[in-house]
Design an enzyme around this catalytic site. Sequence first.
Site, PDB file in Angstrom:
ATOM      1  N   ASP A 187       0.805  -1.307   0.010  1.00  0.00           N
ATOM      2  CA  ASP A 187      -0.011   0.086   0.156  1.00  0.00           C
ATOM      3  C   ASP A 187       0.885   1.307   0.049  1.00  0.00           C
ATOM      4  O   ASP A 187       0.340   2.290   0.160  1.00  0.00           O
ATOM      5  CB  ASP A 187      -0.915  -0.015   1.194  1.00  0.00           C
ATOM      6  N   GLU A 188       2.163   1.236  -0.426  1.00  0.00           N
ATOM      7  CA  GLU A 188       3.016   2.209  -0.438  1.00  0.00           C
ATOM      8  C   GLU A 188       3.912   2.173  -1.654  1.00  0.00           C
ATOM      9  O   GLU A 188       4.379   1.023  -2.019  1.00  0.00           O
ATOM     10  CB  GLU A 188       3.709   2.164   1.113  1.00  0.00           C
TER      11      GLU A 188
END
Lengths: 366, 421
Positions: B85-86
Amino acid sequence: MKFRSERDTLVEALSAAARAVSTRAVGATTGLHLVVKGNELTTTGTDLDLTVRAVIEVIGIDDGESVVPARLVADAVRHLEPGAVTIEASEEKVEIAAARSRFSLRAFSPGDFPTLPSAGATTTTVPAGELVEALRQVVRASSSDDARPLLTGVLFTNEEGTLRLVATDSYRLALCDLPGRSAIAGDKDLLVPSRALSELQRLCGGLADDAEVGVVLSETEVTFSAGSTTISSRLIEGAYPDYRQLIPASYPNRLHLGKESVLAALRRARLLVKDNTTSVRLTMHASGVDLKVVSHDLGDVEETVDGDFTGEELTIAFNPTYLIDGVDAVSGDEVVIETSDSARPAMVHGAEQASFRYLLMPVRVQ
Amino acid sequence: MLDEPSLRGRPVIVGGDGARGVVASCTYEARQRGVHSAMSSIEAKRRCPDAVFVHGRFSRYEEISTRFFELLVAATPLVEPLGLDEAFLDVTGSMALLGSPEEIAWALRERVAAELALSCCIGIAHNKLFAKIASRRAKPVATPARVEDGHGVVVTMPEDEAGVLALLRLRDLWGVGPATAARLERLGIGSVAELADLDVELLVGHLGRATAERLTELARGIDDRPVSASAQTKSIGHEETFAVSVTARAELVRHARRMGGAVARGLRGAQLRARCVTLKVKFDDFSICSRSHTVDFGIDDDEAVAAIASLLVPDVPERGGVRLLGVACSSLEAGESAVQLAFELSDPVEARRAVDVAARHRQGDLIALRAAVDELRRRHGPSAIATAAELSESGIVVEPRRREDAWGPRLDDDEDAALRR
């Protein structure tokens, strides 16, 4: 001990014996044992498994013996000016002199050199030319993996009264019959380390066409004599795997090719092979064979070699080096590759002679 | 939150709720109560007894993550993922087309909100160090009193960098963990500013040249690591923490085989093959031991990997109960699978080579079997067919457990009651 010799003759004897000396050895086993008796110099090198002894004629001055550092002395003599070399040795040192050069090198005590069994009487002889060709064809298939000691040797066996040589590294198997030559030890199989046989090949290279190689057997050792040089090797103990069951009785497909054209094509294709995973794919069809190598990193190469094919069209992949080894081993100008399917061993042999066969496991490609 | 709107506004913890569970993530409501990720679930329950524990749903994360990265790649092809998610994005080349970095960031944030119904925070700076710090400042802040909305997008201009650095703690620097921080403190270095002022040669003897140079540069705000989109996969693996430590070797073998099979399917999914299989074991005393075996051909066959993984079990020292077991495959290769077939010879074979022979046979000869099993599972689900090692008391366990239990085994009811008491 003191003698004079011509440089090139001496270099040959020293380097032949020095090749047996292990690079990992320490102390006197890193040395060559030199013995002068009359006009005869015997040089001996050993790693205890393999012993090479070369005898040459010299101008003997003083009888005696010395153990000299093998590689250093061989290299020193090789680098001298051409012409006569004088070697004189005492307990502690060896002096090598030629023209205006003079080496004075530390020597080992002869008492520290291992005592080696002397070879017995010659058991049999084999024509050097035939033996060298058989070794050329077979030794290449032996294994260099010490974890499988039996496969690091070449089997000398009795095939219905004929001498047969067999080697395999479990990926390919080479066998060669010497028709008209009887087995060396009757029904007993001999398993000779391929390292000793590579040295024997090298030595036999300098022999006359009609020379014979003498073979002497003891319980644990075999000695080959080629000219004035002998190679003794420990035999590998154990029962060689049953190789006969590996050889298929017949093949449905048969491809007939010119040896040089397929070798050249395979060597070109191998240029794209940078690791041992890339294989060469052979698609066999009525007019010959298509070779193809696809490298994930580099690209691909394709080539067609004309030939005669009978059987079902098929594609089969091999390690290109193993295939080149097999085709190159064939004597004669034409080579036959027989196959059954892409997962079973293929057979490579010459078109005329049936004495040499090379069985090769394919690479299974997904 | 996305799938369960009833949880909005409540302290929710994603993670394992068992005795060995850890917090994988939690909402800002839980953060207000002092919960943070990587905290043990027991501690989290103590701090926040009314927290709702939900188990991670890895496949759902992966699905959302895939869509999230699709949006990122639309902004620039230079996307370097940092987990699910990054990511780092280098938008230098996109500015002519999409506007200033700040405009790109706001547009991206809106698209993520519109298409995925998720919020995200973006930090903008001229290197990775300041971008990462800026993204932290863009996040919402949880204080015991309330959750303050974050800025969403924070830009650090070069002239502001010195001010940002001054506020940093040593631990905020890349590569400074507890051990390095403690070592620096022993050397009398307590702040980023002190580290920045230090002559690098003084540190070399303590941290090694590479680390010393990297850290002092970071402390000076120098970070020229590029954003690299093609980080190659080095290994594929899977590990599990057991609810109850395993002591029986036979059971370890069974788990190793099952995980080996799962990792092999992961390899096939990624179209890679491995030459090296490593077994990792964590004992009850938290000591870790790993053993590996290498073959000379690439493998992606379930049984081939499983056989090698189980071969390694006897090599693991006896050190009591095993709380975690993992199987990882490395020395990866792409391209077609090629296995040099071998004769079956009768020379003496040691166990290790017997496994190589078996692996060679499986990888090379049973291509059709592998394809058939994959096809069956594709059509009828992963548990349509299984090997004996994949059978357990609770039925067929073919899928890696990670999908449900990545952060610790599930809790049964008695255990739960005991923990809450």
